[in-house]
Design an enzyme around this catalytic site. Structure first.
Site, mmCIF file in Angstrom:
data_model
loop_
_atom_site.group_PDB
_atom_site.id
_atom_site.type_symbol
_atom_site.label_atom_id
_atom_site.label_comp_id
_atom_site.label_asym_id
_atom_site.label_seq_id
_atom_site.Cartn_x
_atom_site.Cartn_y
_atom_site.Cartn_z
ATOM 1 N N LYS A 54 0.705 -1.519 -0.116
ATOM 2 C CA LYS A 54 -0.112 -0.182 -0.136
ATOM 3 C C LYS A 54 1.248 1.261 0.108
ATOM 4 O O LYS A 54 0.796 2.578 -0.947
ATOM 5 C CB LYS A 54 -1.079 -0.143 1.337
ATOM 6 C CG LYS A 54 -2.303 -0.931 0.546
ATOM 7 C CD LYS A 54 -2.853 -0.912 2.218
ATOM 8 C CE LYS A 54 -4.250 -1.773 1.908
ATOM 9 N NZ LYS A 54 -4.286 -2.928 3.508
ATOM 10 N N GLN A 98 -5.566 -1.392 9.504
ATOM 11 C CA GLN A 98 -4.953 -2.796 8.528
ATOM 12 C C GLN A 98 -5.354 -4.315 9.929
ATOM 13 O O GLN A 98 -5.465 -3.982 11.376
ATOM 14 C CB GLN A 98 -3.493 -3.684 8.463
ATOM 15 C CG GLN A 98 -3.372 -4.716 8.259
ATOM 16 C CD GLN A 98 -3.627 -4.067 6.577
ATOM 17 O OE1 GLN A 98 -3.725 -3.499 5.692
ATOM 18 N NE2 GLN A 98 -4.318 -5.871 6.092
ATOM 19 N N ASP A 121 -11.810 2.724 3.924
ATOM 20 C CA ASP A 121 -12.302 1.201 3.448
ATOM 21 C C ASP A 121 -13.199 0.907 3.218
ATOM 22 O O ASP A 121 -13.872 -0.211 3.101
ATOM 23 C CB ASP A 121 -11.289 0.583 5.312
ATOM 24 C CG ASP A 121 -10.269 -0.509 4.794
ATOM 25 O OD1 ASP A 121 -10.030 -0.730 3.432
ATOM 26 O OD2 ASP A 121 -9.782 -0.821 5.532
#
Ligand code: NAD
Length: 293
Positions: A54, A98, A121
């Site tokens: 990422k 995460q 997200d």
């Protein structure tokens, strides 16, 4: 019949190029550099690889990347404090924590702390609510990437029968919602679904997000259907080595489907590309700027 193989890698590369082009415009015309902050707790090797990728992709797109590595002994309160700090940082437009988090931390509490506008997200309840009610929120990356590929292959999805196998909050449910928003007739199948082969066999679009290696067999699939395989499963081969397979039995499905995503090289590469796109969208919205076309 042999299906068209949907090249997720190429699709993701195009999307990343497009993101980089938009970032260049935002920098030039608005002096705005979108920034993505990724918080990783603990040392799970798979998560470390995701976070590294990422970071690399964010920098390659011309955006700012902020990485925060925290010990797996960090308390929930300390993690929440870090998220609040990022909420208040104007150079950070997207925040990603995460998952999974260590067991002593309540994931929902952490996600709900992320400011919904920075929740790239799309896991915050406000964003799930906006998706469910047709509002303009942040949409989860993996299902959004699947939808982009489906529209690329099929064009208008209106009226098509879609079956989503899996009902997780991060893939199955938002995927079903996105398909419903495209006017598909949507069935969500899950571990308690009776006669799964028959349910799958009705679908023009099959999205498998289960986490069971090669669960969906080729002879379940309606001839010519479009198959999106979200699953990423590592299995051991006869020679003791491991390989990645999806939730669909590719070797048989490729002879029935009209188009199908492979594993690896299908949905996987799209997720990071969509994350970058979501960060650009978030940065524009937070600054009241129209997103470059
Ligand atoms: P999850 O474990 O949260 O949910 C799995 C779902 O599958 C559940 O809703 C369950 O009801 C259903 N299910 C389980 N067994 C079933 C069965 N035998 N028949 C029908 N349904 C069954 O998983 P998830 O987070 O949604 O992920 C699913 C898969 O997608 C995993 O392999 C994961 O690694 C992969 N994934 C890939 C990406 C990507 O970027 N490509 C992103 C997220 C998840």
């Amino acid at each position: 019949m042999t299906a068209t193989i949907i090249d997720g890698k190429a699709f993701a590369a195009h999307l990343k190029e497009d993101v980089a082009r938009k970032v260049a415009i935002l920098k030039k015309d608005h002096n705005l550099t979108p920034g993505l902050a990724v918080v990783l707790v603990g040392e799970d090797p798979a998560s470390q690889v995701y976070v590294r990728n990422k970071n690399k992709s964010t920098v390659a797109a011309g955006m700012k990347s902020f990485e925060f590595l925290m010990e797996d002994t960090v308390s929930e309160a300390e993690l929440i404090e870090k998220v609040k700090e990022l909420n208040n940082d104007p150079s950070v437009h997207g925040i990603l924590v995460q998952l999974p988090l260590p067991k002593h931390i309540n994931e929902a509490a952490v996600i709900e702390t992320i400011s919904p506008e920075k929740d790239v997200d799309g896991f915050h309840v406000i964003n799930s609510g906006l998706l469910a009610t047709g509002g303009k929120g942040m949409v989860p990356c993996t299902p959004l990437g699947c939808l982009m590929m489906l529209k690329d292959v099929l064009g208008n999805l209106s009226g098509l029968d879609a079956v989503v196998v899996g009902r997780s909050n991060i893939v199955g449910k938002p995927m079903a919602q996105l398909l419903l928003n495209e006017s598909c007739t949507v069935t969500i199948a899950h571990s308690r679904t009776k006669n799964l082969p028959e349910v799958v066999g009705r679908a023009d679009i099959v999205v498998a997000a289960v986490g069971v290696p090669e669960l969906v067999k080729g002879d379940w699939i309606k001839k010519g259907a479009t198959v999106i395989d979200v699953g990423i499963n590592r299995i051991e081969k006869d020679d003791g080595k491991t390989k990645l397979v999806g939730d669909v039995e590719f070797a048989s499905a490729v002879n029935r489907a009209g188009a199908i995503t492979p594993v690896p090289g299908g949905v996987g590469p799209m997720t990071i590309a969509v994350l970058l796109q979501n960060t650009v969208t978030a940065a524009c919205r937070q600054n009241g700027i129209d997103e470059p076309a």
